[in-house]
Design a protein around this motif. Structure first.
Motif, PDB file in Angstrom:
ATOM      1  N   GLY A  77       0.837  -1.189   0.000  1.00 24.97           N
ATOM      2  CA  GLY A  77       0.000   0.000   0.000  1.00 24.97           C
ATOM      3  C   GLY A  77       0.867   1.232   0.000  1.00 24.97           C
ATOM      4  O   GLY A  77       2.049   1.188  -0.349  1.00 24.97           O
ATOM      5  N   VAL A  78       0.281   2.358   0.408  1.00 25.50           N
ATOM      6  CA  VAL A  78       1.000   3.627   0.427  1.00 25.50           C
ATOM      7  C   VAL A  78       0.901   4.236   1.816  1.00 25.50           C
ATOM      8  O   VAL A  78      -0.181   4.288   2.411  1.00 25.50           O
ATOM      9  CB  VAL A  78       0.418   4.611  -0.613  1.00 25.50           C
ATOM     10  CG1 VAL A  78       1.159   5.941  -0.560  1.00 25.50           C
ATOM     11  CG2 VAL A  78       0.517   4.023  -2.008  1.00 25.50           C
ATOM     12  N   ALA A  79       2.055   4.688   2.327  1.00 17.00           N
ATOM     13  CA  ALA A  79       2.107   5.360   3.630  1.00 17.00           C
ATOM     14  C   ALA A  79       2.549   6.796   3.425  1.00 17.00           C
ATOM     15  O   ALA A  79       3.235   7.122   2.451  1.00 17.00           O
ATOM     16  CB  ALA A  79       3.069   4.632   4.564  1.00 17.00           C
ATOM     17  N   THR A  92      -0.378   8.441   7.953  1.00 24.42           N
ATOM     18  CA  THR A  92      -1.172   7.906   6.845  1.00 24.42           C
ATOM     19  C   THR A  92      -2.654   7.976   7.202  1.00 24.42           C
ATOM     20  O   THR A  92      -3.077   7.419   8.220  1.00 24.42           O
ATOM     21  CB  THR A  92      -0.804   6.437   6.566  1.00 24.42           C
ATOM     22  OG1 THR A  92       0.605   6.329   6.429  1.00 24.42           O
ATOM     23  CG2 THR A  92      -1.487   5.949   5.305  1.00 24.42           C
ATOM     24  N   PRO A  93      -3.463   8.657   6.397  1.00 20.26           N
ATOM     25  CA  PRO A  93      -4.900   8.725   6.691  1.00 20.26           C
ATOM     26  C   PRO A  93      -5.547   7.347   6.556  1.00 20.26           C
ATOM     27  O   PRO A  93      -5.076   6.490   5.805  1.00 20.26           O
ATOM     28  CB  PRO A  93      -5.429   9.701   5.644  1.00 20.26           C
ATOM     29  CG  PRO A  93      -4.433   9.666   4.530  1.00 20.26           C
ATOM     30  CD  PRO A  93      -3.110   9.408   5.172  1.00 20.26           C
ATOM     31  N   ALA A  94      -6.616   7.154   7.271  1.00 23.00           N
ATOM     32  CA  ALA A  94      -7.267   5.841   7.311  1.00 23.00           C
ATOM     33  C   ALA A  94      -7.718   5.378   5.936  1.00 23.00           C
ATOM     34  O   ALA A  94      -7.615   4.188   5.608  1.00 23.00           O
ATOM     35  CB  ALA A  94      -8.452   5.898   8.275  1.00 23.00           C
ATOM     36  N   TRP A  95      -8.241   6.295   5.124  1.00 26.98           N
ATOM     37  CA  TRP A  95      -8.735   5.881   3.807  1.00 26.98           C
ATOM     38  C   TRP A  95      -7.613   5.341   2.931  1.00 26.98           C
ATOM     39  O   TRP A  95      -7.804   4.402   2.168  1.00 26.98           O
ATOM     40  CB  TRP A  95      -9.438   7.048   3.104  1.00 26.98           C
ATOM     41  CG  TRP A  95      -8.511   8.139   2.628  1.00 26.98           C
ATOM     42  CD1 TRP A  95      -8.123   9.240   3.310  1.00 26.98           C
ATOM     43  CD2 TRP A  95      -7.863   8.207   1.351  1.00 26.98           C
ATOM     44  NE1 TRP A  95      -7.257  10.010   2.565  1.00 26.98           N
ATOM     45  CE2 TRP A  95      -7.088   9.391   1.349  1.00 26.98           C
ATOM     46  CE3 TRP A  95      -7.848   7.413   0.215  1.00 26.98           C
ATOM     47  CZ2 TRP A  95      -6.317   9.787   0.268  1.00 26.98           C
ATOM     48  CZ3 TRP A  95      -7.084   7.800  -0.874  1.00 26.98           C
ATOM     49  CH2 TRP A  95      -6.331   8.971  -0.841  1.00 26.98           C
ATOM     50  N   LEU A  96      -6.398   5.948   3.049  1.00 23.64           N
ATOM     51  CA  LEU A  96      -5.253   5.479   2.275  1.00 23.64           C
ATOM     52  C   LEU A  96      -4.716   4.171   2.861  1.00 23.64           C
ATOM     53  O   LEU A  96      -4.261   3.290   2.125  1.00 23.64           O
ATOM     54  CB  LEU A  96      -4.164   6.555   2.267  1.00 23.64           C
ATOM     55  CG  LEU A  96      -3.005   6.372   1.284  1.00 23.64           C
ATOM     56  CD1 LEU A  96      -3.512   6.259  -0.150  1.00 23.64           C
ATOM     57  CD2 LEU A  96      -2.023   7.540   1.404  1.00 23.64           C
ATOM     58  N   GLU A  97      -4.803   4.047   4.165  1.00 26.88           N
ATOM     59  CA  GLU A  97      -4.378   2.820   4.839  1.00 26.88           C
ATOM     60  C   GLU A  97      -5.224   1.634   4.397  1.00 26.88           C
ATOM     61  O   GLU A  97      -4.765   0.489   4.382  1.00 26.88           O
ATOM     62  CB  GLU A  97      -4.502   3.000   6.362  1.00 26.88           C
ATOM     63  CG  GLU A  97      -3.838   1.931   7.191  1.00 26.88           C
ATOM     64  CD  GLU A  97      -2.352   2.157   7.376  1.00 26.88           C
ATOM     65  OE1 GLU A  97      -1.613   1.155   7.261  1.00 26.88           O
ATOM     66  OE2 GLU A  97      -1.941   3.306   7.618  1.00 26.88           O
ATOM     67  N   SER A  98      -6.459   1.899   3.999  1.00 27.19           N
ATOM     68  CA  SER A  98      -7.372   0.805   3.640  1.00 27.19           C
ATOM     69  C   SER A  98      -7.063   0.193   2.280  1.00 27.19           C
ATOM     70  O   SER A  98      -7.548  -0.890   1.956  1.00 27.19           O
ATOM     71  CB  SER A  98      -8.817   1.319   3.646  1.00 27.19           C
ATOM     72  OG  SER A  98      -9.043   2.215   2.561  1.00 27.19           O
ATOM     73  N   LEU A  99      -6.259   0.856   1.470  1.00 23.91           N
ATOM     74  CA  LEU A  99      -5.966   0.374   0.122  1.00 23.91           C
ATOM     75  C   LEU A  99      -4.760  -0.569   0.146  1.00 23.91           C
ATOM     76  O   LEU A  99      -3.660  -0.183   0.553  1.00 23.91           O
ATOM     77  CB  LEU A  99      -5.684   1.547  -0.811  1.00 23.91           C
ATOM     78  CG  LEU A  99      -6.892   2.435  -1.147  1.00 23.91           C
ATOM     79  CD1 LEU A  99      -6.447   3.692  -1.879  1.00 23.91           C
ATOM     80  CD2 LEU A  99      -7.898   1.660  -1.988  1.00 23.91           C
ATOM     81  N   VAL A 100      -4.974  -1.795  -0.292  1.00 22.55           N
ATOM     82  CA  VAL A 100      -3.912  -2.801  -0.350  1.00 22.55           C
ATOM     83  C   VAL A 100      -3.969  -3.475  -1.718  1.00 22.55           C
ATOM     84  O   VAL A 100      -5.037  -3.867  -2.193  1.00 22.55           O
ATOM     85  CB  VAL A 100      -4.061  -3.859   0.761  1.00 22.55           C
ATOM     86  CG1 VAL A 100      -2.932  -4.882   0.665  1.00 22.55           C
ATOM     87  CG2 VAL A 100      -4.081  -3.199   2.137  1.00 22.55           C
ATOM     88  N   PHE A 101      -2.808  -3.603  -2.360  1.00 23.81           N
ATOM     89  CA  PHE A 101      -2.717  -4.220  -3.679  1.00 23.81           C
ATOM     90  C   PHE A 101      -1.707  -5.354  -3.632  1.00 23.81           C
ATOM     91  O   PHE A 101      -0.772  -5.349  -2.832  1.00 23.81           O
ATOM     92  CB  PHE A 101      -2.281  -3.188  -4.726  1.00 23.81           C
ATOM     93  CG  PHE A 101      -3.142  -1.957  -4.761  1.00 23.81           C
ATOM     94  CD1 PHE A 101      -4.301  -1.922  -5.515  1.00 23.81           C
ATOM     95  CD2 PHE A 101      -2.803  -0.836  -4.017  1.00 23.81           C
ATOM     96  CE1 PHE A 101      -5.101  -0.805  -5.547  1.00 23.81           C
ATOM     97  CE2 PHE A 101      -3.588   0.299  -4.030  1.00 23.81           C
ATOM     98  CZ  PHE A 101      -4.747   0.319  -4.796  1.00 23.81           C
ATOM     99  N   SER A 102      -1.878  -6.314  -4.516  1.00 25.97           N
ATOM    100  CA  SER A 102      -0.935  -7.432  -4.554  1.00 25.97           C
ATOM    101  C   SER A 102       0.394  -6.968  -5.134  1.00 25.97           C
ATOM    102  O   SER A 102       0.459  -5.989  -5.874  1.00 25.97           O
ATOM    103  CB  SER A 102      -1.501  -8.583  -5.389  1.00 25.97           C
ATOM    104  OG  SER A 102      -1.532  -8.220  -6.765  1.00 25.97           O
ATOM    105  N   GLU A 103       1.458  -7.684  -4.792  1.00 20.47           N
ATOM    106  CA  GLU A 103       2.794  -7.368  -5.312  1.00 20.47           C
ATOM    107  C   GLU A 103       2.791  -7.400  -6.844  1.00 20.47           C
ATOM    108  O   GLU A 103       3.416  -6.579  -7.503  1.00 20.47           O
ATOM    109  CB  GLU A 103       3.821  -8.370  -4.780  1.00 20.47           C
ATOM    110  CG  GLU A 103       4.156  -8.197  -3.317  1.00 20.47           C
ATOM    111  CD  GLU A 103       5.240  -7.152  -3.097  1.00 20.47           C
ATOM    112  OE1 GLU A 103       5.688  -6.549  -4.090  1.00 20.47           O
ATOM    113  OE2 GLU A 103       5.619  -6.940  -1.938  1.00 20.47           O
TER     114      GLU A 103
END
Length: 739
Positions: A77-79, A92-103
């Protein structure tokens, strides 16, 4: 030429014054007082988890922030890291913390952007890998804790002709919440609520790609940086300012000062514009017409050739930041703060003159200036890239010679393109053996190259920073068995099929005569025996392919690309390990061979010290620095290092992600896929050994080549005998050689 993680998509048609803030443009020193006050660069230490993974830099309120790729459970994700009070803290805002992508989805970094609190919302734009495609996706914060995919529909539609997905290079959010997506050849504006396409406009004519990849927004305007193409690459062209809803620039903001390339923009809250380039930071305050240079580039990493600016931030408190990508990997963050005690003009100004542009010389000048605050190294170029086609070289050389004879001119001279022998005879150069010999004796420099620049009496008047190899690559002949003019003639003697192809006399002379000069000129006389031997070989080579007065629609000079189809062999001037990737890829493709022709090299960046310089000791110290590992361990497509440690380090570098893909003709109307990638271990090691062995200097003597062009045609076409040709060349060149 090659960019990291680059895939070539061919579907679409395949000082001025040194100034501080508020200071005058010309520094003054009088009455023993030294003017002070300028911005000083300071590197900010980056935590290990940040330095290798930065997407981009931004601002949150009064603080700088870095958006960083971060490993998380289930993927990446992005921090966000804020830089506050001299340290970094995660924010890191919560909405950005919620985004997770595969390698697998995020293997490529390109086109990633986080925009927080713009137009009432926050956004995350990223390119994701889906099968064999790269598709841009846009996510928007919902309730502050989550995010939803709001990707415009047209980003998800495959081009019906070229079968790719057109993704934005960058995005910006306007004051009213509308989103501007910046594509390679167009702009698209979307409604911030529905993501419906409101407006699209394409650039007129061939304007595609003449904007840099970033877009900037402030209030109801967005800004694009245009660029102009020159022989040197791209330079700053101006800032096109678009009013919201319009499809033509409201105005184009120009800068009367030279900014240089690699431009990035930032906009302060009052509307002031700040732009950077290799020449420094420039500011156009709100309501002002002129730009002020606030930071001189030569004192900063902007001037370095192995550091690439990736973005800037201008803070409201008057400080500035720049993010850099380092050639060896990783990122560097630089801070610029005004220092009232920093000397505006150093005590010593060392000048370096180069007839032609030279990246390694500029790198040495920039690094030396950074490390020696009391010395400013200025590089003067006689013929900039953009003037190469129109420059009056003779007038420029006459002016230079007049200055040197009058005991004026630069402290350090780059002898490329200059008459070195004449300079030495006239006593215009300093013997620098006290600098070079110890570096050769302790193994710092290539001994084979130093020996070539050492006179019979042991003097050394100049030394090249780099060397380049003219590589012969062969498919229908073994290049290792044809590694000299004589052996090439022997190989071609029994060939009916043309190997090098048809050549004009001019190309033929350019291809072979520079290898002959050091052997056929003996002091001030012509070595007739050596000349005759070379001429016999040249006749055999010419007979194989044929010599024409000029090329036609059906005849042209074969090059390295043609080795995959028609050509049996071709030459490639190989200037460093990165540039060697192409000819070695051809060799691998055709399962061919290669050699360093005549075991020779071309010198690049031959440095000498002006005997009239008032700064001889400083100039010698600069020369020593120019041959250090720190300067030499950079590959700017300008040659192989003469520093042994740097040369050996070059083949150890991981270039697995330096790749280009295209197609190439293999003859008979057929094509095949062609990948240009890192050198094989075998080719890399062999090229290293070649650099340590080459012992002949390739000499391009315009007068000798001119006479050869007049005399050789009659010999090559059989009208003149060998003896007649040798006598004619000797008579024609006797006066020139005696001078």
């Amino acid at each position: 030429m090659f960019k990291k993680a680059l895939c070539l998509l061919l579907a679409a048609g395949l000082l001025a014054g040194l100034v501080g803030c508020g200071k005058p443009e010309t520094a003054q020193q009088s009455g023993g007082q030294v003017d002070k006050g300028r911005y000083v660069e300071k590197e900010i230490s980056l935590p290990e988890e940040i330095s290798e993974n930065i997407y981009h830099m931004g601002k949150k309120g009064e603080n700088l922030c870095l958006y960083v790729r971060e490993e998380r459970e289930g993927g990446v994700g992005v921090a966000c890291y804020l830089y506050k009070d001299g340290s970094f803290e995660k924010d890191t805002p919560a909405w950005l913390e919620s985004l997770v992508f595969s390698e697998e989805q995020t293997a490529l970094y390109g086109g990633t952007r986080v925009i927080e609190n713009a137009g009432g919302k926050s956004y995350f734009y990223i390119n994701l890998i889906e099968g064999e495609n790269i598709i841009g996706h846009l996510y928007c914060s919902t309730d502050g804790t989550g995010a939803e995919d709001v990707t415009p529909q047209d980003w998800l539609e495959e081009d019906p002709v070229y079968h790719f997905y057109d993704s934005p290079q960058d995005i910006a959010v306007m004051e009213d919440g509308s989103i501007v997506a910046h594509f390679y050849s167009s702009e698209k504006i979307y409604d911030g609520e529905t993501m419906a396409l409101i407006k699209e406009f394409r650039y007129p004519g061939d304007y595609s790609g003449e904007y840099t990849q970033n877009i900037y927004a402030a209030k109801d305007k967005f800004y694009l940086l245009s660029r102009s193409y020159t022989g040197a690459g791209t330079v700053f062209g101006g800032i096109d300012v678009y009013k919201q809803g319009t499809d033509v620039p409201e105005e184009t903001v120009q800068c009367e000062q030279e900014i240089g390339s690699d431009n990035f923009l930032d906009i302060l809250s009052d509307g002031s514009l700040v732009i950077c380039g290799e020449k420094g930071f420039f500011k156009k305050s709100a309501g002002e017409d002129k730009w002020e240079k606030v930071i001189e580039g030569i004192y900063t990493s902007l001037a370095l050739k192995d550091m690439y600016c990736a973005g800037i931030a201008a803070m409201e408190d008057g400080s500035y930041y720049a993010l850099f990508s380092k050639n060896g990997g990783g990122m560097a963050l630089m801070e610029y703060v005004y220092d009232a005690e920093a000397v505006l003009t150093p005590q010593t100004v060392l000048t370096v003159y180069s007839l032609y542009e030279n990246a390694a010389v500029k790198q040495a000048a920039a690094l030396y200036t950074k490390q020696h605050p009391d010395v400013l190294v200025q590089v003067e170029t006689g013929i900039p890239y953009q003037d190469m086609e129109t420059a009056d070289v003779d007038s420029i050389l006459q002016s230079l010679n007049a200055k040197l004879i009058a005991k004026e001119g630069a402290d350090v001279l780059v002898m490329d393109g200059l008459d070195a022998d004449s300079f030495v005879e006239k006593g215009l150069l300093v013997d620098v053996q006290d600098v070079i010999k110890p570096m050769a004796e302790d193994g710092t420099l290539l001994k084979n190259v130093v020996d070539g620049y050492t006179t019979e009496n042991g003097e050394i008047y100049m030394m090249p920073m780099k060397i380049s190899l003219n590589v012969l690559i062969g498919s229908k002949i073994d290049a290792k068995e044809a590694d000299s003019i004589e052996s090439l003639a022997q190989v071609l003697a029994g060939k009916q099929e043309p190997i090098l192809g048809v050549l004009t006399v001019s190309d033929f002379i350019d291809m072979f005569v520079p290898y002959m000069v050091s052997d056929i000129v003996n002091g001030k006389e012509m070595d007739k025996e050596a000349l005759a031997g070379y001429l016999e070989s040249l006749k055999i080579i010419a007979d194989n392919g044929g010599i024409v007065e000029q090329y036609t629609d059906n005849t042209y000079s074969w090059g390295a690309w043609d080795v995959a189809s028609d050509a049996g062999a071709a030459f490639w001037e190989t200037e460093g390990f990165l540039q060697a990737m192409f000819p070695m890829a051809i060799v691998d493709l055709v399962k061919g061979s290669w050699s360093a022709f005549e075991n020779a090299y071309s010198p690049v960046g031959q440095l000498g010290v002006n005997s009239a310089s008032p700064n001889v000791d400083v100039a010698k110290d600069f020369l020593k620095f120019a041959f250090s590992f720190e300067v030499q361990d950079g590959d700017f497509y300008d040659g192989f290092p003469v520093n042994v440690e740097a040369l050996e380090n070059q083949i150890k570098k991981d270039r697995s992600d330096y790749t280009a893909y295209t197609t190439i003709s293999i003859g008979g109307g057929a094509e095949t896929g062609f990948e240009i990638g890192a050198l094989s271990e075998e080719n890399g090691k062999r090229m290293l050994e070649v650099c340590k062995e080459v012992d002949k200097i390739i000499i391009r003597d315009k007068e000798i080549e001119k006479v050869m062009a007049e005399v050789l045609p009659s010999y090559l076409n059989g009208q003149s005998s060998l003896e007649e040709t040798v006598d004619m060349l000797e008579r024609s060149l006797s006066m020139y050689l005696a001078e």
